[in-house]
Design a protein around this motif. Structure first.
Motif, mmCIF file in Angstrom:
data_model
loop_
_atom_site.group_PDB
_atom_site.id
_atom_site.type_symbol
_atom_site.label_atom_id
_atom_site.label_comp_id
_atom_site.label_asym_id
_atom_site.label_seq_id
_atom_site.Cartn_x
_atom_site.Cartn_y
_atom_site.Cartn_z
ATOM 1 N N GLN A 1 0.845 -1.196 0.000
ATOM 2 C CA GLN A 1 0.000 0.000 0.000
ATOM 3 C C GLN A 1 0.880 1.246 0.000
ATOM 4 O O GLN A 1 1.773 1.384 0.832
ATOM 5 C CB GLN A 1 -0.913 0.016 1.229
ATOM 6 C CG GLN A 1 -1.814 1.242 1.299
ATOM 7 C CD GLN A 1 -2.745 1.174 2.474
ATOM 8 O OE1 GLN A 1 -3.673 0.365 2.517
ATOM 9 N NE2 GLN A 1 -2.520 2.022 3.461
ATOM 10 N N VAL A 2 0.611 2.137 -0.941
ATOM 11 C CA VAL A 2 1.333 3.407 -1.005
ATOM 12 C C VAL A 2 0.389 4.512 -0.549
ATOM 13 O O VAL A 2 -0.707 4.681 -1.096
ATOM 14 C CB VAL A 2 1.849 3.690 -2.430
ATOM 15 C CG1 VAL A 2 2.531 5.059 -2.478
ATOM 16 C CG2 VAL A 2 2.823 2.593 -2.861
ATOM 17 N N ASP A 3 0.817 5.243 0.464
ATOM 18 C CA ASP A 3 0.014 6.342 1.006
ATOM 19 C C ASP A 3 0.324 7.630 0.253
ATOM 20 O O ASP A 3 1.487 8.044 0.183
ATOM 21 C CB ASP A 3 0.310 6.539 2.494
ATOM 22 C CG ASP A 3 -0.148 5.362 3.345
ATOM 23 O OD1 ASP A 3 -1.030 4.610 2.890
ATOM 24 O OD2 ASP A 3 0.377 5.202 4.463
ATOM 25 N N ILE A 4 -0.721 8.241 -0.282
ATOM 26 C CA ILE A 4 -0.593 9.535 -0.939
ATOM 27 C C ILE A 4 -1.286 10.560 -0.048
ATOM 28 O O ILE A 4 -2.503 10.529 0.138
ATOM 29 C CB ILE A 4 -1.236 9.524 -2.340
ATOM 30 C CG1 ILE A 4 -0.583 8.443 -3.216
ATOM 31 C CG2 ILE A 4 -1.137 10.899 -2.987
ATOM 32 C CD1 ILE A 4 0.892 8.661 -3.502
ATOM 33 N N VAL A 5 -0.486 11.451 0.534
ATOM 34 C CA VAL A 5 -0.985 12.402 1.525
ATOM 35 C C VAL A 5 -0.869 13.819 0.988
ATOM 36 O O VAL A 5 0.209 14.254 0.574
ATOM 37 C CB VAL A 5 -0.203 12.282 2.851
ATOM 38 C CG1 VAL A 5 -0.800 13.212 3.898
ATOM 39 C CG2 VAL A 5 -0.209 10.846 3.348
ATOM 40 N N GLY A 6 -1.998 14.523 0.971
ATOM 41 C CA GLY A 6 -2.013 15.914 0.555
ATOM 42 C C GLY A 6 -1.985 16.854 1.745
ATOM 43 O O GLY A 6 -2.072 16.429 2.904
ATOM 44 N N ARG A 7 -1.910 18.138 1.462
ATOM 45 C CA ARG A 7 -1.769 19.131 2.535
ATOM 46 C C ARG A 7 -3.023 19.254 3.397
ATOM 47 O O ARG A 7 -2.955 19.784 4.514
ATOM 48 C CB ARG A 7 -1.412 20.493 1.932
ATOM 49 C CG ARG A 7 -0.019 20.503 1.307
ATOM 50 C CD ARG A 7 0.446 21.895 0.950
ATOM 51 N NE ARG A 7 1.754 21.863 0.311
ATOM 52 C CZ ARG A 7 2.901 21.785 0.951
ATOM 53 N NH1 ARG A 7 2.903 21.742 2.284
ATOM 54 N NH2 ARG A 7 4.047 21.755 0.293
ATOM 55 N N VAL A 8 -4.144 18.752 2.924
ATOM 56 C CA VAL A 8 -5.354 18.797 3.728
ATOM 57 C C VAL A 8 -5.243 17.849 4.927
ATOM 58 O O VAL A 8 -5.904 18.030 5.940
ATOM 59 C CB VAL A 8 -6.593 18.445 2.865
ATOM 60 C CG1 VAL A 8 -6.605 16.986 2.475
ATOM 61 C CG2 VAL A 8 -7.874 18.836 3.577
ATOM 62 N N PHE A 9 -4.356 16.845 4.829
ATOM 63 C CA PHE A 9 -4.130 15.905 5.920
ATOM 64 C C PHE A 9 -2.794 16.121 6.622
ATOM 65 O O PHE A 9 -2.610 15.652 7.741
ATOM 66 C CB PHE A 9 -4.186 14.460 5.407
ATOM 67 C CG PHE A 9 -5.576 13.896 5.296
ATOM 68 C CD1 PHE A 9 -6.196 13.295 6.383
ATOM 69 C CD2 PHE A 9 -6.276 13.970 4.105
ATOM 70 C CE1 PHE A 9 -7.473 12.775 6.295
ATOM 71 C CE2 PHE A 9 -7.561 13.455 3.999
ATOM 72 C CZ PHE A 9 -8.167 12.865 5.094
ATOM 73 N N SER A 10 -1.845 16.766 5.975
ATOM 74 C CA SER A 10 -0.525 16.922 6.570
ATOM 75 C C SER A 10 0.194 18.118 5.952
ATOM 76 O O SER A 10 -0.020 18.455 4.786
ATOM 77 C CB SER A 10 0.311 15.656 6.335
ATOM 78 O OG SER A 10 1.646 15.828 6.773
ATOM 79 N N SER A 11 1.058 18.722 6.733
ATOM 80 C CA SER A 11 1.866 19.832 6.216
ATOM 81 C C SER A 11 3.058 19.321 5.414
ATOM 82 O O SER A 11 3.790 20.113 4.817
ATOM 83 C CB SER A 11 2.364 20.702 7.379
ATOM 84 O OG SER A 11 3.169 19.934 8.264
ATOM 85 N N ARG A 12 3.245 17.996 5.395
ATOM 86 C CA ARG A 12 4.365 17.392 4.668
ATOM 87 C C ARG A 12 3.824 16.370 3.676
ATOM 88 O O ARG A 12 3.724 15.183 3.979
ATOM 89 C CB ARG A 12 5.340 16.734 5.652
ATOM 90 C CG ARG A 12 5.889 17.704 6.684
ATOM 91 C CD ARG A 12 6.779 17.025 7.699
ATOM 92 N NE ARG A 12 8.002 16.519 7.108
ATOM 93 C CZ ARG A 12 8.963 15.919 7.796
ATOM 94 N NH1 ARG A 12 8.828 15.736 9.095
ATOM 95 N NH2 ARG A 12 10.047 15.487 7.192
ATOM 96 N N PRO A 13 3.427 16.812 2.485
ATOM 97 C CA PRO A 13 2.844 15.892 1.500
ATOM 98 C C PRO A 13 3.848 14.867 1.007
ATOM 99 O O PRO A 13 5.065 15.062 1.083
ATOM 100 C CB PRO A 13 2.404 16.824 0.370
ATOM 101 C CG PRO A 13 3.252 18.045 0.518
ATOM 102 C CD PRO A 13 3.498 18.200 1.987
ATOM 103 N N THR A 14 3.326 13.774 0.497
ATOM 104 C CA THR A 14 4.159 12.669 0.030
ATOM 105 C C THR A 14 4.515 12.829 -1.445
ATOM 106 O O THR A 14 4.119 13.783 -2.104
ATOM 107 C CB THR A 14 3.417 11.338 0.220
ATOM 108 O OG1 THR A 14 2.169 11.417 -0.484
ATOM 109 C CG2 THR A 14 3.144 11.065 1.681
ATOM 110 N N VAL A 15 5.232 11.827 -1.942
ATOM 111 C CA VAL A 15 5.574 11.791 -3.362
ATOM 112 C C VAL A 15 4.299 11.688 -4.189
ATOM 113 O O VAL A 15 3.243 11.280 -3.716
ATOM 114 C CB VAL A 15 6.486 10.588 -3.687
ATOM 115 C CG1 VAL A 15 7.836 10.749 -3.035
ATOM 116 C CG2 VAL A 15 5.819 9.284 -3.270
ATOM 117 N N ALA A 16 4.413 12.014 -5.474
ATOM 118 C CA ALA A 16 3.281 11.939 -6.382
ATOM 119 C C ALA A 16 3.049 10.495 -6.826
ATOM 120 O O ALA A 16 3.972 9.672 -6.844
ATOM 121 C CB ALA A 16 3.528 12.822 -7.604
#
Length: 212
Positions: free
Chosen positions: A33-48
């Motif tokens: 599983q690859v987590d894709i996190v945007g700024r709405v969930f974290s101030s440190r977004p993940t890779v695209a």
């Protein structure tokens, strides 16, 4: 105790870290599983998502979308060959649109609920999905402590009697996996317990042994 699946979950801010962690579980599991996190969930977004195009592997990939309007990410998931996608309902305007679009692209589709989100949020649509992901920590970052508040939600979901896997993410260890299994969960997205281990293969086996 139960037939379970361990899903190494990767939340990475760099392409290099993502590739390294995928290589660490080659031959140990069949799905990641690859987590894709945007700024709405974290101030440190993940890779695209597109980083997956550069990785040669036989793994089946799940994508866990912790983003605003996950439906807008589905075409990108499809383009890199994602087999199953989870979208968080907290920032999803229309659950049916998300499900129908994912199915139209040929992907298995799941909905994800943050720790504080009640199961009633998806009660009217739960029969339409292939899998359910329940957070045992607030969504957005790894390394958090397992919260037992997820256990009644697992039991409630299991009581629907649907033939879909319930996946739990966040704070999974050999000690926390047991009550989750007893409550009805069968899949576990694991981050810190694996990546902080000096032997990832041994850590996976410890989780599997705890489930016996």
């Amino acid at each position: 105790m139960a037939n379970i699946r361990i899903l190494p979950a990767i939340l990475s801010e760099t392409q290099e870290e993502l590739i390294e962690r995928i290589s660490q579980v080659e031959g140990l599991v069949d799905r990641v599983q690859v987590d894709i996190v945007g700024r709405v969930f974290s101030s440190r977004p993940t890779v695209a998502i597109e980083v997956l195009e550069t990785i040669q592997t036989d793994f089946l990939f799940d994508i866990h979308l912790m983003v605003r309007e996950p439906v807008t990410f589905l075409n990108r998931c499809d383009a890199v060959g994602v087999e199953r996608v989870f979208g968080h309902v907290e920032y999803m305007q229309n659950q049916e649109d998300f499900i129908e679009h994912a199915f139209a692209l040929g992907m298995q589709v799941g909905l994800a609920l943050d720790l504080s989100t009640p199961l009633s949020t998806i009660e009217k649509i739960i029969e339409q999905i292939d899998a359910l992901l329940l957070m045992a920590v607030p969504a957005g970052k790894s390394g958090q402590k397992f919260d037992q508040a997820v256990l009644p939600k697992i039991r409630e979901a299991a009581n629907f009697g649907l033939d879909i896997p319930i996946c739990v993410a966040g704070g999974i260890t050999p000690s926390t996996i047991v009550p989750c299994i007893e409550a009805g969960a069968r899949e576990f997205a694991v981050t810190s317990f694996l990546w902080q281990s000096s032997d990832v293969g041994k850590a996976i086996e410890e989780l599997r042994e705890a489930s016996l």
